[in-house]
Design an enzyme around this catalytic site. Structure first.
Site, PDB file in Angstrom:
ATOM      1  N   LYS A   1      28.987  -9.954  -9.634  1.00 45.90           N
ATOM      2  CA  LYS A   1      28.539 -11.262  -7.863  1.00 45.90           C
ATOM      3  C   LYS A   1      28.694 -10.015  -7.024  1.00 45.90           C
ATOM      4  O   LYS A   1      27.489 -10.396  -6.148  1.00 45.90           O
ATOM      5  CB  LYS A   1      29.310 -11.480  -7.394  1.00 45.90           C
ATOM      6  CG  LYS A   1      29.864 -12.998  -8.277  1.00 45.90           C
ATOM      7  CD  LYS A   1      30.408 -14.561  -7.884  1.00 45.90           C
ATOM      8  CE  LYS A   1      30.054 -14.861  -8.895  1.00 45.90           C
ATOM      9  NZ  LYS A   1      31.410 -15.836  -9.223  1.00 45.90           N
TER      10      LYS A   1
ATOM     11  N   LYS B   1      24.907 -17.503 -17.604  1.00 45.47           N
ATOM     12  CA  LYS B   1      26.060 -18.735 -17.968  1.00 45.47           C
ATOM     13  C   LYS B   1      25.226 -19.179 -16.735  1.00 45.47           C
ATOM     14  O   LYS B   1      25.390 -19.444 -15.412  1.00 45.47           O
ATOM     15  CB  LYS B   1      27.456 -18.199 -16.762  1.00 45.47           C
ATOM     16  CG  LYS B   1      28.659 -18.988 -17.315  1.00 45.47           C
ATOM     17  CD  LYS B   1      29.577 -18.637 -16.139  1.00 45.47           C
ATOM     18  CE  LYS B   1      29.585 -18.556 -14.590  1.00 45.47           C
ATOM     19  NZ  LYS B   1      29.837 -19.453 -13.953  1.00 45.47           N
TER      20      LYS B   1
ATOM     21  N   LYS C   1      27.119 -22.417 -10.577  1.00 45.55           N
ATOM     22  CA  LYS C   1      26.564 -22.751  -9.316  1.00 45.55           C
ATOM     23  C   LYS C   1      26.533 -22.862  -8.274  1.00 45.55           C
ATOM     24  O   LYS C   1      25.338 -22.557  -6.956  1.00 45.55           O
ATOM     25  CB  LYS C   1      28.105 -24.209  -8.886  1.00 45.55           C
ATOM     26  CG  LYS C   1      29.544 -24.199  -8.418  1.00 45.55           C
ATOM     27  CD  LYS C   1      29.851 -24.809  -7.865  1.00 45.55           C
ATOM     28  CE  LYS C   1      31.234 -24.334  -8.697  1.00 45.55           C
ATOM     29  NZ  LYS C   1      32.294 -22.988  -7.849  1.00 45.55           N
TER      30      LYS C   1
HETATM   31  P1  ATP Z   1      29.914 -19.419  -8.668  1.00 41.09           P
HETATM   32  O1  ATP Z   1      28.854 -19.619  -9.559  1.00 41.09           O
HETATM   33  O2  ATP Z   1      30.190 -19.228  -7.051  1.00 41.09           O
HETATM   34  O3  ATP Z   1      31.244 -18.735  -9.835  1.00 41.09           O
HETATM   35  P2  ATP Z   1      30.801 -21.820 -10.951  1.00 41.09           P
HETATM   36  O4  ATP Z   1      30.024 -21.925 -11.285  1.00 41.09           O
HETATM   37  O5  ATP Z   1      31.187 -19.774 -11.879  1.00 41.09           O
HETATM   38  O6  ATP Z   1      30.575 -20.911  -9.598  1.00 41.09           O
HETATM   39  P3  ATP Z   1      33.696 -21.765 -10.211  1.00 41.09           P
HETATM   40  O7  ATP Z   1      34.556 -22.166  -9.336  1.00 41.09           O
HETATM   41  O8  ATP Z   1      33.514 -19.942 -10.197  1.00 41.09           O
HETATM   42  O9  ATP Z   1      32.788 -21.863 -10.774  1.00 41.09           O
HETATM   43  O10 ATP Z   1      34.839 -21.575 -12.251  1.00 41.09           O
HETATM   44  C1  ATP Z   1      35.706 -23.114 -11.817  1.00 41.09           C
HETATM   45  C2  ATP Z   1      36.297 -23.546 -13.461  1.00 41.09           C
HETATM   46  O11 ATP Z   1      34.440 -23.963 -13.866  1.00 41.09           O
HETATM   47  C3  ATP Z   1      36.590 -22.148 -14.075  1.00 41.09           C
HETATM   48  O12 ATP Z   1      37.531 -22.348 -14.938  1.00 41.09           O
HETATM   49  C4  ATP Z   1      35.499 -21.472 -14.634  1.00 41.09           C
HETATM   50  O13 ATP Z   1      36.097 -20.704 -15.802  1.00 41.09           O
HETATM   51  C5  ATP Z   1      34.922 -23.101 -15.245  1.00 41.09           C
HETATM   52  N1  ATP Z   1      33.225 -22.613 -14.850  1.00 41.09           N
HETATM   53  C6  ATP Z   1      31.915 -22.100 -14.935  1.00 41.09           C
HETATM   54  N2  ATP Z   1      30.805 -21.984 -14.843  1.00 41.09           N
HETATM   55  C7  ATP Z   1      30.910 -22.554 -16.367  1.00 41.09           C
HETATM   56  C8  ATP Z   1      29.949 -22.536 -17.695  1.00 41.09           C
HETATM   57  N3  ATP Z   1      29.496 -22.186 -17.458  1.00 41.09           N
HETATM   58  N4  ATP Z   1      31.073 -22.999 -18.296  1.00 41.09           N
HETATM   59  C9  ATP Z   1      32.185 -22.922 -18.819  1.00 41.09           C
HETATM   60  N5  ATP Z   1      33.003 -23.669 -18.257  1.00 41.09           N
HETATM   61  C10 ATP Z   1      32.855 -22.210 -16.730  1.00 41.09           C
HETATM   62 MG    MG Z   2      32.403 -18.405 -11.122  1.00 33.98          MG
END
Ligand code: ATP
Ligand code: MG
Length: 335
Positions: A115, A200, A203
């Protein structure tokens, strides 16, 4: 001292929730975790401030995330749903844990490396809070003496750090914290971007055709899945290393059908049919969530009420542990 099992997990309002968030986290929270133990699920809004942000958007996304947690099936009669910044104990404990963590261990965090590189590429500065955010996450978990943290694979390293900090604090200052462990889903612990199976699905990433959002229209969901990038090899086989795009589809379909990815792979002759079935399965998977979200968001006072009660319950649970940590580390209790 033993503690009863307790579950904590959270989601950052950094963007619209994705299929990755649902399969890696929300769906399990709603189907299993909330019934398995006293459990808390949190919109971790302070974490959304670690990267460039727009205040109005964070506010909007926080309410939307809370609505989606409820739409995904979290029942406020069964578990605690709340917003991190409503409970002071998180930030209060985070500072103590900064005094237990080291600079070196923070810099080793993979998400910090990824990040901070992303922020620099975007011409933005790297916020100090991006470096220290895993400590705040440790505080989120430890304040509740959580024993299990259901997360996707990408968060496993941060939960590992949380364990280290808990053990270190307990050894130095006396037993205050439970030592938690991450629990990962059996399949789809890391849902990949459909257009870039090496990355990955996240969001906060720039919106692409490879990210399925929970609130996408069904046609958009189907189109994104059908246009997923795969490879030029004929047939369908399950091999995460050699065929990441196909493996991603098989894992997504596996979570929808309850079948093993290997078994599914053997039942398809061509990628086209796999894509069509996966598209349909994902549309049906998300349909009820989207419908319930529409109902729930029609009444913002309902969500506000849930969050108010959730914060009160969370405060009550966290306060004694954080007070105990303050006393143990050597701070004079207020008279
Ligand atoms: P950001 O890009 O802001 O990090 P994010 O999509 O990674 O957003 P988080 O809020 O960081 O979401 O994570 C929320 C939950 O979703 C965590 O438990 C994380 O492990 C899970 N998660 C996030 N992305 C994935 C993915 N691609 N596959 C499975 N689990 C995910
Ligand atoms: Mg994340």
């Amino acid at each position: 001292m033993t503690h009863p099992s307790r579950i904590f997990s959270g989601i950052k309002p950094t963007g619209h929730l994705t299929l990755g968030n649902y399969l890696g986290a929300l769906r399990r929270w709603a189907r299993e975790d909330q019934y398995a133990a006293e459990s808390l699920f949190c919109v971790v809004d302070l974490h959304a401030l670690t990267v460039e942000h727009d205040p109005a958007r964070v506010r909007r996304l926080s309410r939307q995330a809370a609505g989606l947690l409820l739409a995904a099936g979290l029942d406020p009669e069964v578990c605690t749903v709340f917003v991190q910044s409503h409970v002071d104990e998180h930030a209060r404990l985070s500072y103590l844990l900064e005094c237990v963590a080291s600079d070196g261990e923070m810099r080793r965090m993979i998400q910090y490396k990824e990040k901070s590189a992303r922020a620099q590429r975007g011409g933005q500065g790297v916020r100090l809070s991006l470096l220290t955010y895993p400590v705040l996450m440790a505080a989120d978990i430890l304040a509740y003496r959580a024993t299990e943290v259901p997360v996707g694979e990408d968060q496993a390293q941060h939960v590992e750090l949380t364990r280290d900090l808990a053990v270190r604090f307990n050894q130095r200052y006396g037993h205050v914290f439970a030592v938690p462990k991450a629990t990962l889903p059996a399949v789809a612990a890391r849902v990949m971007d459909l257009q870039d199976p090496a990355t990955k699905m996240g969001k906060s990433h720039d919106a692409t055709a490879g990210i399925v959002y929970l609130l996408d229209e069904p046609e958009a969901v189907a189109r994104k899945v059908r246009r997923a990038v795969t490879d030029s090899e004929p047939g369908v086989s399950y091999d995460r290393e050699a065929r990441p795009g196909v493996a991603n589809l098989l894992e997504i379909l596996a979570t929808c059908t309850g079948k093993e990815p290997e078994v599914l792979a053997a039942s398809y002759e061509g990628i086209g049919a796999l894509k069509a079935d996966t598209a349909e399965a994902v549309v049906e998977l998300l349909r009820p969530v989207r419908e319930r979200h529409a109902e729930i968001s029609a009444d913002p006072s309902y969500v506000d009420g849930v969050l108010r009660a959730g914060a009160a319950r969370a405060r009550e649970l966290a306060r004694p542990t954080v007070d105990a940590a303050y006393a143990a580390i050597g701070l004079l209790p207020p008279a």
